[in-house]
Design a protein around this motif. Sequence first.
Motif, PDB file in Angstrom:
ATOM      1  N   ARG A  94       1.021  -1.134  -0.124  1.00 31.37           N
ATOM      2  CA  ARG A  94      -0.408   0.293  -0.080  1.00 31.37           C
ATOM      3  C   ARG A  94       1.297   1.086  -0.007  1.00 31.37           C
ATOM      4  NH1 ARG A  94      -4.041   1.178   5.161  1.00 31.37           N
ATOM      5  NH2 ARG A  94      -1.922   1.964   6.024  1.00 31.37           N
ATOM      6  N   CYS A  95       0.524   2.440  -0.844  1.00 26.17           N
ATOM      7  CA  CYS A  95       1.631   2.999  -0.947  1.00 26.17           C
ATOM      8  C   CYS A  95       0.577   4.150  -0.590  1.00 26.17           C
ATOM      9  CB  CYS A  95       2.009   3.378  -3.221  1.00 26.17           C
ATOM     10  SG  CYS A  95       3.120   1.724  -3.000  1.00 26.17           S
ATOM     11  N   GLU A  96       1.042   5.175  -0.762  1.00 25.05           N
ATOM     12  CA  GLU A  96       0.559   6.662  -0.268  1.00 25.05           C
ATOM     13  C   GLU A  96       0.723   7.795  -1.902  1.00 25.05           C
ATOM     14  OE1 GLU A  96       1.149   8.255   3.376  1.00 25.05           O
ATOM     15  OE2 GLU A  96      -0.046   6.859   4.843  1.00 25.05           O
ATOM     16  N   ARG A  97       0.388   9.156  -1.842  1.00 21.12           N
ATOM     17  CA  ARG A  97       0.464   9.936  -2.679  1.00 21.12           C
ATOM     18  C   ARG A  97       2.433   9.808  -2.040  1.00 21.12           C
ATOM     19  NH1 ARG A  97      -1.766  15.792  -4.007  1.00 21.12           N
ATOM     20  NH2 ARG A  97      -0.766  16.351  -5.305  1.00 21.12           N
ATOM     21  N   GLY A  98       3.373  10.163  -3.114  1.00 26.61           N
ATOM     22  CA  GLY A  98       4.791   9.988  -3.423  1.00 26.61           C
ATOM     23  C   GLY A  98       5.523   9.086  -3.044  1.00 26.61           C
ATOM     24  N   ASP A  99       4.959   7.866  -2.189  1.00 26.14           N
ATOM     25  CA  ASP A  99       5.925   7.748  -2.453  1.00 26.14           C
ATOM     26  C   ASP A  99       6.780   6.328  -3.046  1.00 26.14           C
ATOM     27  OD1 ASP A  99       5.181   7.550   0.392  1.00 26.14           O
ATOM     28  OD2 ASP A  99       3.833   5.389   0.849  1.00 26.14           O
ATOM     29  N   GLU A 100       7.359   6.305  -3.291  1.00 22.16           N
ATOM     30  CA  GLU A 100       8.917   5.857  -4.304  1.00 22.16           C
ATOM     31  C   GLU A 100       8.494   3.988  -4.164  1.00 22.16           C
ATOM     32  OE1 GLU A 100      10.126   6.998  -6.483  1.00 22.16           O
ATOM     33  OE2 GLU A 100      10.902   9.332  -5.933  1.00 22.16           O
ATOM     34  N   GLN A 112      -2.938   5.130  -9.174  1.00 24.37           N
ATOM     35  CA  GLN A 112      -1.865   4.946 -10.112  1.00 24.37           C
ATOM     36  C   GLN A 112      -0.042   5.002 -10.000  1.00 24.37           C
ATOM     37  OE1 GLN A 112      -3.653   9.476 -11.744  1.00 24.37           O
ATOM     38  NE2 GLN A 112      -4.503   8.639 -13.308  1.00 24.37           N
ATOM     39  N   VAL A 113       0.679   5.314 -10.819  1.00 18.84           N
ATOM     40  CA  VAL A 113       1.982   5.326 -10.615  1.00 18.84           C
ATOM     41  C   VAL A 113       2.871   6.222 -12.122  1.00 18.84           C
ATOM     42  CG1 VAL A 113       3.957   4.094 -10.859  1.00 18.84           C
ATOM     43  CG2 VAL A 113       1.975   3.112  -9.231  1.00 18.84           C
ATOM     44  N   LYS A 114       3.738   6.607 -11.630  1.00 18.81           N
ATOM     45  CA  LYS A 114       4.416   7.395 -12.662  1.00 18.81           C
ATOM     46  C   LYS A 114       5.613   7.057 -13.217  1.00 18.81           C
ATOM     47  CE  LYS A 114       6.121  12.067 -10.400  1.00 18.81           C
ATOM     48  NZ  LYS A 114       6.181  13.137 -10.394  1.00 18.81           N
ATOM     49  N   ILE A 143       2.118   7.424 -17.518  1.00 17.89           N
ATOM     50  CA  ILE A 143       1.052   6.703 -16.448  1.00 17.89           C
ATOM     51  C   ILE A 143       0.649   5.443 -16.379  1.00 17.89           C
ATOM     52  CG2 ILE A 143      -0.840   7.855 -15.545  1.00 17.89           C
ATOM     53  CD1 ILE A 143       0.298  11.065 -16.471  1.00 17.89           C
ATOM     54  N   ILE A 144       0.897   5.228 -14.993  1.00 19.47           N
ATOM     55  CA  ILE A 144       0.406   3.903 -14.839  1.00 19.47           C
ATOM     56  C   ILE A 144      -0.781   3.607 -14.440  1.00 19.47           C
ATOM     57  CG2 ILE A 144       0.966   1.039 -14.824  1.00 19.47           C
ATOM     58  CD1 ILE A 144       3.000   2.479 -16.644  1.00 19.47           C
ATOM     59  N   SER A 145      -1.862   3.354 -15.227  1.00 21.14           N
ATOM     60  CA  SER A 145      -3.452   3.417 -14.519  1.00 21.14           C
ATOM     61  C   SER A 145      -3.787   1.281 -14.416  1.00 21.14           C
ATOM     62  CB  SER A 145      -4.047   4.036 -14.933  1.00 21.14           C
ATOM     63  OG  SER A 145      -3.843   3.020 -16.638  1.00 21.14           O
ATOM     64  N   PRO A 146      -4.773   1.260 -13.318  1.00 14.93           N
ATOM     65  CA  PRO A 146      -4.900   0.228 -12.885  1.00 14.93           C
ATOM     66  C   PRO A 146      -5.611  -0.551 -13.523  1.00 14.93           C
ATOM     67  CG  PRO A 146      -6.733   1.747 -11.687  1.00 14.93           C
ATOM     68  CD  PRO A 146      -5.624   2.979 -12.752  1.00 14.93           C
ATOM     69  N   GLY A 147      -4.743  -2.194 -13.440  1.00 12.24           N
ATOM     70  CA  GLY A 147      -4.886  -2.953 -14.445  1.00 12.24           C
ATOM     71  C   GLY A 147      -3.865  -2.738 -15.248  1.00 12.24           C
ATOM     72  N   ASN A 148      -2.364  -2.361 -15.089  1.00  4.99           N
ATOM     73  CA  ASN A 148      -1.865  -2.829 -15.945  1.00  4.99           C
ATOM     74  C   ASN A 148      -0.455  -2.384 -15.456  1.00  4.99           C
ATOM     75  OD1 ASN A 148      -2.328  -1.663 -18.653  1.00  4.99           O
ATOM     76  ND2 ASN A 148      -3.231   0.112 -17.520  1.00  4.99           N
ATOM     77  N   SER A 149       0.902  -3.093 -15.998  1.00  9.85           N
ATOM     78  CA  SER A 149       1.840  -3.708 -15.285  1.00  9.85           C
ATOM     79  C   SER A 149       2.861  -2.908 -15.493  1.00  9.85           C
ATOM     80  CB  SER A 149       2.475  -5.042 -15.441  1.00  9.85           C
ATOM     81  OG  SER A 149       1.918  -5.598 -17.221  1.00  9.85           O
ATOM     82  N   PHE A 150       4.523  -2.778 -15.194  1.00  8.12           N
ATOM     83  CA  PHE A 150       5.409  -2.320 -15.965  1.00  8.12           C
ATOM     84  C   PHE A 150       6.370  -3.566 -15.216  1.00  8.12           C
ATOM     85  CE2 PHE A 150       4.040  -0.489 -11.818  1.00  8.12           C
ATOM     86  CZ  PHE A 150       5.025   0.047 -11.490  1.00  8.12           C
ATOM     87  N   SER A 196       3.955   7.006  -6.575  1.00  7.65           N
ATOM     88  CA  SER A 196       2.348   6.752  -6.318  1.00  7.65           C
ATOM     89  C   SER A 196       1.491   8.358  -6.779  1.00  7.65           C
ATOM     90  CB  SER A 196       2.174   5.803  -5.380  1.00  7.65           C
ATOM     91  OG  SER A 196       1.255   6.344  -5.204  1.00  7.65           O
ATOM     92  N   LEU A 197       0.920   8.362  -7.323  1.00  3.52           N
ATOM     93  CA  LEU A 197       0.755   9.693  -7.524  1.00  3.52           C
ATOM     94  C   LEU A 197      -0.748  10.015  -6.708  1.00  3.52           C
ATOM     95  CD1 LEU A 197       0.333   9.754 -11.776  1.00  3.52           C
ATOM     96  CD2 LEU A 197       1.754  11.569  -9.499  1.00  3.52           C
ATOM     97  N   CYS A 198      -1.442   8.583  -6.160  1.00  2.00           N
ATOM     98  CA  CYS A 198      -2.170   9.100  -5.000  1.00  2.00           C
ATOM     99  C   CYS A 198      -2.517   7.656  -4.303  1.00  2.00           C
ATOM    100  CB  CYS A 198      -3.372   9.046  -5.947  1.00  2.00           C
ATOM    101  SG  CYS A 198      -3.887   7.961  -6.694  1.00  2.00           S
ATOM    102  N   ASP A 199      -3.236   7.509  -3.632  1.00  3.34           N
ATOM    103  CA  ASP A 199      -2.714   6.311  -2.887  1.00  3.34           C
ATOM    104  C   ASP A 199      -3.127   5.462  -3.093  1.00  3.34           C
ATOM    105  OD1 ASP A 199      -2.862   7.759  -0.493  1.00  3.34           O
ATOM    106  OD2 ASP A 199      -4.783   7.310  -0.303  1.00  3.34           O
TER     107      ASP A 199
END
Length: 232
Positions: free
Chosen positions: A37-43, A61-63, A78-85, A102-105
């Motif tokens: 679980r990541c909060e906004r701004g977590d690397e 979301q993840v950038k 920008i990686i949205s839900p359901g996508n991998s990287f 992480s751009l948000c929770d």
Amino acid sequence: MLSTSLDIPSYLSVLPLFHEMRPAELGRIAESAVLRRCERGDEIFRVGQVCDGFHVVMGGQVKLYALSPSGHEKVIEIISPGNSFAEALMFTGKPYIVNAQSLCDSLILTVRKQAVMDEIAHDPRFALRMLAGISRRLHGLVQDVESAALHSGIQRVIGYLLRDQCLEDVAPGQTTTVSLPVSKATIASLLSLTPEYFSRVLRELEDGGYIAIDRRDIRILDVQGLSRYHLQ
């Protein structure tokens, strides 16, 4: 916060990468995976760290971004839900070459490299699905590079606003709303523009009667006209 009480095998089963896998295979992947679980701004990771798996965005979301020597940030994807990287890098044995934040929770599932190798040995079709996903991402990144190199700034902005629109299905006079998923500054970086230029283009389009702006919601008032403007 997002809940972490999730049925991970069921979630994975609907993703293109995993949807042909049998329950036992999904169970093995889920058992070896780590849910974070990541909060906004977590690397999530940084350049130079060891890459020993790939990641799936289960929520949020993840950038992916790079930093210049002067500290300037360039958003790559920008990686949205359901996508991998990070699938491709995982196979190289080399450290991460970009940063992920992480751009948000968000909920991030990390699938370990050894679990992937075990499933490939068990069923080579898993490797083919991974290759298909990597190819789609590469194609998208090539398109982004072409857009940045061949299109003007205003064309890039309009192309972004119209990216999900099927013009044949939009009747004359019909409006549609685009909700920016992240901040304008992040989208500007994604389009290789400065935030000031991105905002100026939006104001020009609004003054021209093509769009109406309400914070992150952009209502396209003339889809066909905006498309024609894009081709000028």
